[in-house]
Scaffold this motif. Structure first.
Motif, PDB file in Angstrom:
ATOM      1  N   GLY A  60       0.805  -1.214   0.000  1.00  0.00           N
ATOM      2  CA  GLY A  60       0.000   0.000   0.000  1.00  0.00           C
ATOM      3  C   GLY A  60       0.836   1.262   0.000  1.00  0.00           C
ATOM      4  O   GLY A  60       0.477   2.263  -0.624  1.00  0.00           O
ATOM      5  N   GLY A  61       1.974   1.246   0.678  1.00  0.00           N
ATOM      6  CA  GLY A  61       2.857   2.412   0.697  1.00  0.00           C
ATOM      7  C   GLY A  61       3.461   2.677  -0.673  1.00  0.00           C
ATOM      8  O   GLY A  61       3.598   3.828  -1.090  1.00  0.00           O
ATOM      9  N   LEU A  62       3.813   1.616  -1.381  1.00  0.00           N
ATOM     10  CA  LEU A  62       4.337   1.789  -2.735  1.00  0.00           C
ATOM     11  C   LEU A  62       3.228   2.270  -3.661  1.00  0.00           C
ATOM     12  O   LEU A  62       3.463   3.124  -4.523  1.00  0.00           O
ATOM     13  CB  LEU A  62       4.956   0.497  -3.271  1.00  0.00           C
ATOM     14  N   THR A  63       2.027   1.770  -3.465  1.00  0.00           N
ATOM     15  CA  THR A  63       0.891   2.242  -4.260  1.00  0.00           C
ATOM     16  C   THR A  63       0.713   3.745  -4.066  1.00  0.00           C
ATOM     17  O   THR A  63       0.526   4.487  -5.037  1.00  0.00           O
ATOM     18  CB  THR A  63      -0.400   1.494  -3.863  1.00  0.00           C
ATOM     19  N   ALA A  64       0.809   4.216  -2.830  1.00  0.00           N
ATOM     20  CA  ALA A  64       0.695   5.653  -2.550  1.00  0.00           C
ATOM     21  C   ALA A  64       1.819   6.432  -3.229  1.00  0.00           C
ATOM     22  O   ALA A  64       1.591   7.517  -3.784  1.00  0.00           O
ATOM     23  CB  ALA A  64       0.709   5.898  -1.048  1.00  0.00           C
ATOM     24  N   THR A  65       3.020   5.877  -3.224  1.00  0.00           N
ATOM     25  CA  THR A  65       4.153   6.531  -3.883  1.00  0.00           C
ATOM     26  C   THR A  65       3.927   6.618  -5.387  1.00  0.00           C
ATOM     27  O   THR A  65       4.204   7.650  -6.009  1.00  0.00           O
ATOM     28  CB  THR A  65       5.460   5.783  -3.576  1.00  0.00           C
ATOM     29  N   LEU A  66       3.423   5.537  -5.984  1.00  0.00           N
ATOM     30  CA  LEU A  66       3.119   5.533  -7.415  1.00  0.00           C
ATOM     31  C   LEU A  66       2.097   6.625  -7.741  1.00  0.00           C
ATOM     32  O   LEU A  66       2.265   7.389  -8.695  1.00  0.00           O
ATOM     33  CB  LEU A  66       2.582   4.174  -7.851  1.00  0.00           C
ATOM     34  N   ILE A  67       1.056   6.693  -6.955  1.00  0.00           N
ATOM     35  CA  ILE A  67       0.002   7.680  -7.170  1.00  0.00           C
ATOM     36  C   ILE A  67       0.556   9.102  -7.041  1.00  0.00           C
ATOM     37  O   ILE A  67       0.306   9.963  -7.888  1.00  0.00           O
ATOM     38  CB  ILE A  67      -1.168   7.435  -6.190  1.00  0.00           C
ATOM     39  N   ASP A  68       1.340   9.338  -6.010  1.00  0.00           N
ATOM     40  CA  ASP A  68       1.910  10.657  -5.757  1.00  0.00           C
ATOM     41  C   ASP A  68       2.844  11.081  -6.892  1.00  0.00           C
ATOM     42  O   ASP A  68       2.726  12.179  -7.444  1.00  0.00           O
ATOM     43  CB  ASP A  68       2.656  10.631  -4.426  1.00  0.00           C
ATOM     44  N   THR A  69       3.739  10.215  -7.268  1.00  0.00           N
ATOM     45  CA  THR A  69       4.750  10.548  -8.269  1.00  0.00           C
ATOM     46  C   THR A  69       4.159  10.706  -9.666  1.00  0.00           C
ATOM     47  O   THR A  69       4.502  11.638 -10.400  1.00  0.00           O
ATOM     48  CB  THR A  69       5.850   9.473  -8.283  1.00  0.00           C
ATOM     49  N   ILE A  70       3.265   9.819 -10.032  1.00  0.00           N
ATOM     50  CA  ILE A  70       2.734   9.860 -11.399  1.00  0.00           C
ATOM     51  C   ILE A  70       1.719  10.983 -11.560  1.00  0.00           C
ATOM     52  O   ILE A  70       1.617  11.578 -12.632  1.00  0.00           O
ATOM     53  CB  ILE A  70       2.231   8.466 -11.819  1.00  0.00           C
ATOM     54  N   SER A  71       1.026  11.347 -10.500  1.00  0.00           N
ATOM     55  CA  SER A  71       0.163  12.529 -10.591  1.00  0.00           C
ATOM     56  C   SER A  71       1.017  13.792 -10.748  1.00  0.00           C
ATOM     57  O   SER A  71       0.646  14.711 -11.481  1.00  0.00           O
ATOM     58  CB  SER A  71      -0.774  12.640  -9.383  1.00  0.00           C
ATOM     59  N   THR A  72       2.174  13.829 -10.113  1.00  0.00           N
ATOM     60  CA  THR A  72       3.096  14.947 -10.293  1.00  0.00           C
ATOM     61  C   THR A  72       3.603  14.999 -11.735  1.00  0.00           C
ATOM     62  O   THR A  72       3.714  16.076 -12.335  1.00  0.00           O
ATOM     63  CB  THR A  72       4.283  14.857  -9.312  1.00  0.00           C
ATOM     64  N   ALA A  73       3.891  13.834 -12.309  1.00  0.00           N
ATOM     65  CA  ALA A  73       4.324  13.789 -13.717  1.00  0.00           C
ATOM     66  C   ALA A  73       3.238  14.353 -14.630  1.00  0.00           C
ATOM     67  O   ALA A  73       3.528  15.089 -15.579  1.00  0.00           O
ATOM     68  CB  ALA A  73       4.671  12.358 -14.112  1.00  0.00           C
ATOM     69  N   ALA A  74       1.975  14.017 -14.338  1.00  0.00           N
ATOM     70  CA  ALA A  74       0.869  14.554 -15.145  1.00  0.00           C
ATOM     71  C   ALA A  74       0.790  16.072 -15.026  1.00  0.00           C
ATOM     72  O   ALA A  74       0.510  16.770 -16.004  1.00  0.00           O
ATOM     73  CB  ALA A  74      -0.451  13.904 -14.730  1.00  0.00           C
ATOM     74  N   LEU A  75       1.039  16.606 -13.826  1.00  0.00           N
ATOM     75  CA  LEU A  75       1.053  18.063 -13.634  1.00  0.00           C
ATOM     76  C   LEU A  75       2.183  18.709 -14.427  1.00  0.00           C
ATOM     77  O   LEU A  75       2.024  19.790 -14.995  1.00  0.00           O
ATOM     78  CB  LEU A  75       1.215  18.415 -12.158  1.00  0.00           C
TER      79      LEU A  75
END
Length: 138
Positions: A60-75
């Motif tokens: 779950g922690g890695l899932t949160a990291t994926l979400i955080d990082t890839i949403s930043t990439a989209a921004l």
């Protein structure tokens, strides 16, 4: 290229550079950028043992990291082309991803202002489309 001049190859290089540093971002070394269009980035990760919890499923922690990082990439892949820091992440975990499964992480910018931005992110099984985790929708 998008409005900020960031092309998909530059986005891939940026993701690789993040993983080469000494910090936590190294956990993203096996994430591949699949597609990118202005305000939307899709990445893929094949779940391996190093990505799992004690139950053998995507941590779950890695899932949160994926979400955080890839949403930043989209921004970063928008007209404004600016990153930020997350101030709120409410993640709903719906299904598990097991070793050997490939997941797609799809980040879409909903709104981007001068100081705040909003995005939605879906983590899905690449083969079945089954939703694994999600942020940004009620």
């Amino acid at each position: 290229m998008n409005g900020s001049g960031l092309c998909i190859s530059a986005l891939r290089q940026l993701m690789q550079a993040m993983c080469q540093g000494p910090g936590y971002d190294r956990v993203l070394s096996k994430v591949d950028v699949v597609t990118a269009s202005p305000g939307k980035v899709v990445c893929e990760l094949k779940v391996e043992e190093e990505h799992t919890n004690r139950l053998g499923t995507l941590h779950g922690g890695l899932t949160a990291t994926l979400i955080d990082t890839i949403s930043t990439a989209a921004l970063m892949y928008t007209e404004n082309g600016s990153a930020g820091v997350s101030v709120d992440m409410n993640i709903t975990y719906m299904n598990a991803a097991k070793i050997g499964q490939s997941v797609l992480i799809t980040a879409q910018v909903l709104k981007q202002g001068r100081t705040l931005a909003f995005a939605t992110v879906d983590v899905t099984d690449k083969v079945t489309g089954k939703l694994i985790a999600q942020i940004g929708r009620a």
